[in-house]
Design an enzyme around this catalytic site. Structure first.
Site, PDB file in Angstrom:
ATOM      1  N   GLY A 143       0.830  -1.203   0.000  1.00 18.92           N
ATOM      2  CA  GLY A 143       0.000   0.000   0.000  1.00 18.92           C
ATOM      3  C   GLY A 143       0.857   1.243   0.000  1.00 18.92           C
ATOM      4  N   CYS A 144       0.253   2.347  -0.390  1.00 21.20           N
ATOM      5  CA  CYS A 144       1.008   3.603  -0.514  1.00 21.20           C
ATOM      6  C   CYS A 144       1.490   4.101   0.849  1.00 21.20           C
ATOM      7  CB  CYS A 144       0.167   4.654  -1.230  1.00 21.20           C
ATOM      8  SG  CYS A 144      -1.495   4.873  -0.559  1.00 21.20           S
ATOM      9  N   TYR A 145       0.569   4.246   1.796  1.00 25.86           N
ATOM     10  CA  TYR A 145       0.994   4.636   3.140  1.00 25.86           C
ATOM     11  C   TYR A 145       1.987   3.621   3.697  1.00 25.86           C
ATOM     12  CZ  TYR A 145      -2.745   8.152   3.856  1.00 25.86           C
ATOM     13  OH  TYR A 145      -3.564   9.248   3.799  1.00 25.86           O
TER      14      TYR A 145
END
Lengths: 339, 339, 339, 339
Positions: A143-145
């Site tokens: 995921g990005c975060y």
């Protein structure tokens, strides 16, 4: 090599297509988008001049039969259905969350619905993941975060207490997807900051803890508060943890520099220079800064990435490169936009 | 009542003039700005139609002789020189930092230069400050970050450990002043997030700790990371602390609602509704939300204000109202802009 | 081939470096920046990971002796001094205005100071310029506004009256340079539109008229109003002229499509689809739409470019490619950012 | 006086409520919103602290029986149905388009559906409208673009050719309404400019021509291109027309100053100072600048307003004031936000 993209009408899908058009060894031969099937790709992604005249297809397994590698960029919970129709030997990078978590319980708690299992985790810049990716045919793209937070916290395992990490991270609006919601329209977002998924409930929480637990060997725990920022791209994560032993900023910085010495994409900036999301826009690069706050005996880490680049499409290509035995940086050696 | 404003060419000064033009009991009779003396007020603040044709003066003590109250909006370290030329009986609200800190050591550590002393601290929405302000002729208006963080953390004193607060707060660019620096030009800031004063060195740190220590009766300590956000106004502060006792989100929320029950300007939003900076733009209001993160046993608090409104000019007027025996909300009963 | 860049610390210079790092045939061997000489390139352009560890030099003619081609990205009026110190045979692309105008009077009226002369005009997508560029060793790269307006109006020469063109064009803030001015700081620019150089005085006026006069064979005249827009990059130009003969939107569109049929970078969008600046960000592409307004018998044209890409650095590289006998698209085949 | 608002959940409705909360003589007693009936007003407009605890009602004619004046802020085509259920003697200001056009043909061409008729046109700052409004019980509030363009062009009637006006105007996103469309989400809009309703088809065209024809006594005609700008509020209109007689910038400016000498809200800025949308945010003010472009013998006019303030809610209140025999500026004497 022939490449397929399933779910190409979202922002991550569009960025994948944009980056793949540069790639020296990859040729995109199949592009599907469920709800936009039959439409011109440029009608959804007007920037994709490289794809002028081409259309999104509906998903048809045969179109992917000759693909050497397939990227999935689908809403979570959708990947398994598509995979069931592909040859089991297909190389796949899943940009969705479906195969990231090793715990069915965590999946159930944070996502709900049937648990699909777990694949090699594609945090491509650090070990043990990088080596595992090179041996894998199926990779779950982080995921990005999760990418920004895990990269920022990983080097701290030896000097800080990862069992009580506190993270506040702000993301540009593309992180919320290409979705027609009032809360996402420009009039609501412009010039404003607001938090969401508040109180420790963001679904990237278990993913980050899983990664950091694996790296540190002890149970990591994170208090994570996400924020929607008035900009289209970028994530800035601020991470802090109590120091487990006394170190100076110089020592911590030196530790970070060493940790990422072999990474082509993670840059620990000179002391005093701060990461800035615009510097990473459109790229696979990561900028990190670290400091010791003597007043509170805390380590403080700032990490900037592009949520669509390193946080999605660019890291997916880095994973694909590793899986295909290519230089991991193939097609990814371009700098961020800057301004 | 006659009002003077010293240092009216900055953003806080401009907002003061804007709000004072509404005020039912205040009339601005003296307006000075050192480097813009002689210029039309509208040449610096083109929005101030109420002041068309008026000019900034150079500072002349006589111009302030008949003022009932004087606002100072000067760079830190400048207030004392001006005050020395005013009658000692003058009512003054200082928007600068000069009289906020009770510790000369902290002043020296975070600001440097000669320590001017301390005045009543103007955190007007809560006790013991509110009562003290009503009895004072000199008030130090709180810093913008300090206002949002202290208001957000104050009610938590009875349930959370304020000796290890972690705060990440992002501010719009007006917080950095009306200053011609490359790092502040729109091309550098637009679409980007970046941290600054990194590693626990922001000068609002001792101010916040002083306030929370006074309220809680035990030594507060804060790890504070500020961020520059791509928007002109607004601060969103995320505050977290370990719970000192087991409470639910509902109990914490109820505690917060009670704490601010008498405040006209601090709103604890319904559970699940998040503060949003744009909702406060131009106003004296504060929005707060609180949640318990069971996963980490942490209290998490989100606070939004307008850095120029509640964070500077509007709270200064609230202080002036209290000092002058007026309704504290006089001239401040307007809602935020919203969009 | 070896490439030099003089004046690399501005936004156009930074974009040049960013794009040149991709280029398959160009290697940057000399990088100067007067006021930043000795500083790390990444201290000014933090996105330029490709240049990590490299520094700006002061200008020294010898550093450019072995360069096959030199880009100048200097303030107007500065190019001649540098050129005087380079071999007369050097291939040069000047991104400044110094050699764009064929009329000394126009230079004097709009720029002032000594007139340097004129070079081949580098409007690389259309004739007669493209052919001339291929034969030239010195090329004056067009202005950003001038590029978008001339490309948008050129095809209209056969159907509209170019002697009374009306153009309103809005530019992102990088068009105003990397300059520490109050009027450019984010607080002043964010969320706001304002015009500048108002009343027909913008210095690109004679450059546009010169180009369109050359193409149309009759004296072009333009009323041009520029606007500063709250975004870092991009120009959207709206051009209108009285129709010289009756045509339909379909006919005008078809004319435009034909005019740019051989261009690799100018896209006339399908009828009804509008140019959007974000679609061009970072690229050499141009998007154009055209319509006939029957109500007023006017042709209306909308053109979007990236002011730093096609409007400066990318077109400069296209010119360099042509001058060096390379494929004009070498190093420029990447799509805009989109979001 | 008791006030009703029908259709209060849109952006214009929210701004009306915000401004009415200030008004010294108006009390809002009925607030309806069709699709949000039963919801808290603050759930849609979180800035409206003045309305905390109040809910939107469904429309019920009885709720409006005691209202002295009713504002309608409905989608076009909806007003007549509501009006049919109100007493014929009700004072009404319609913020929609339904009663603006005197020509059924123009209504049919630009809006379609049944023509409702025409009311007094509420362009409150200039004659003959201002006098008519004072005598009217029903007023059609002008469109946002129409307000800025008509005010900007009106004084030019005596010196320029209004039969061939060219206007390019850019609006913030609230002009497109509070509507969940992909084209309006922040990711699509941020950092980008794009035109829409291209080719002379915007529905404000006949409204502007009707106004200017009435003022000038000759048939006005306008080529109008609207642009969506990356900001929430504000309209900047650039208007140009061929001069009908030779005048200097000073003469034109003087003419404009005289034309608006009696207006409390329209400011013709000093020569050389440009209108800026942020200076008007939240207010009823208008900023205008004018210049003569000698090169093209054109008059060029720049006009800035807040599309939700002067362009909708604030002018509606000005109209209501006039209709009720109050000071036209009651409740409207606050300056724009500025930054």
């Amino acid at each position: 090599m022939k490449i397929g993209v399933v779910g190409a009408s979202g922002y991550a899908g569009g960025e994948l297509l944009r980056l793949l058009a540069f790639h020296p060894h990859f040729e995109v031969t199949a592009i599907t988008a469920h709800s936009n099937a039959g439409e011109l790709i440029t009608s959804v992604h007007p920037q994709l001049q490289s794809y002028v005249g081409k259309k999104f297809s509906a998903f048809a397994p045969n179109d992917f039969a000759s693909c050497d590698l397939i990227f999935l960029a689908l809403p979570h919970g959708e990947s398994a259905k598509v995979i069931a129709q592909l040859p089991t030997t297909s190389k796949i990078v899943d940009l969705g969350a479906d195969y990231r978590l090793e715990s069915a319980d965590q999946w159930s708690k944070y996502y709900g619905g049937g648990y699909a299992g777990s694949w090699t985790y594609g945090l491509a810049d650090i070990e043990p993941f990088k080596s595992q990716i090179s041996q894998s045919t199926k990779v779950a793209n982080p995921g990005c975060y999760a990418t920004s937070i895990a990269l920022g916290a990983a080097p701290a395992a030896s000097i800080a207490d990862l069992s009580d990490l506190v993270v506040v991270a702000a993301s540009g609006t593309t992180g919320a997807g290409r979705s027609a919601k009032i809360s996402l329209i420009a009039s609501e977002v412009a010039g404003s900051l607001t938090s969401y998924k508040f109180g420790g409930v963001h679904q990237h929480t278990p993913e980050i803890e899983q990664t950091l637990t694996k790296i540190s060997g002890t149970q990591a725990k994170i208090s994570f508060t996400p924020i929607l920022a008035p900009m289209p791209r970028g994530i800035l994560s601020t991470i802090t943890a109590k120091l487990a032993k006394k170190v100076t900023t110089e020592e911590a910085h030196s530790l970070y520099v060493k940790y990422f010495a072999d990474s082509q994409f993670v840059t620990v900036l000179p002391i005093g220079v701060m990461p800035k999301t615009a510097a990473l826009t459109g790229s696979n690069y990561v900028q990190i800064q670290v400091a010791v706050d003597d007043h509170t005996s805390r380590l403080v880490i700032s990490v900037a990435i592009d949520n669509l680049g390193k946080g999605a499409a660019a890291q997916a290509i880095q994973n694909a490169n590793l899986m295909c035995g290519l230089d991991e940086a193939a097609g990814l050696r371009f700098d961020g936009l800057g301004v």
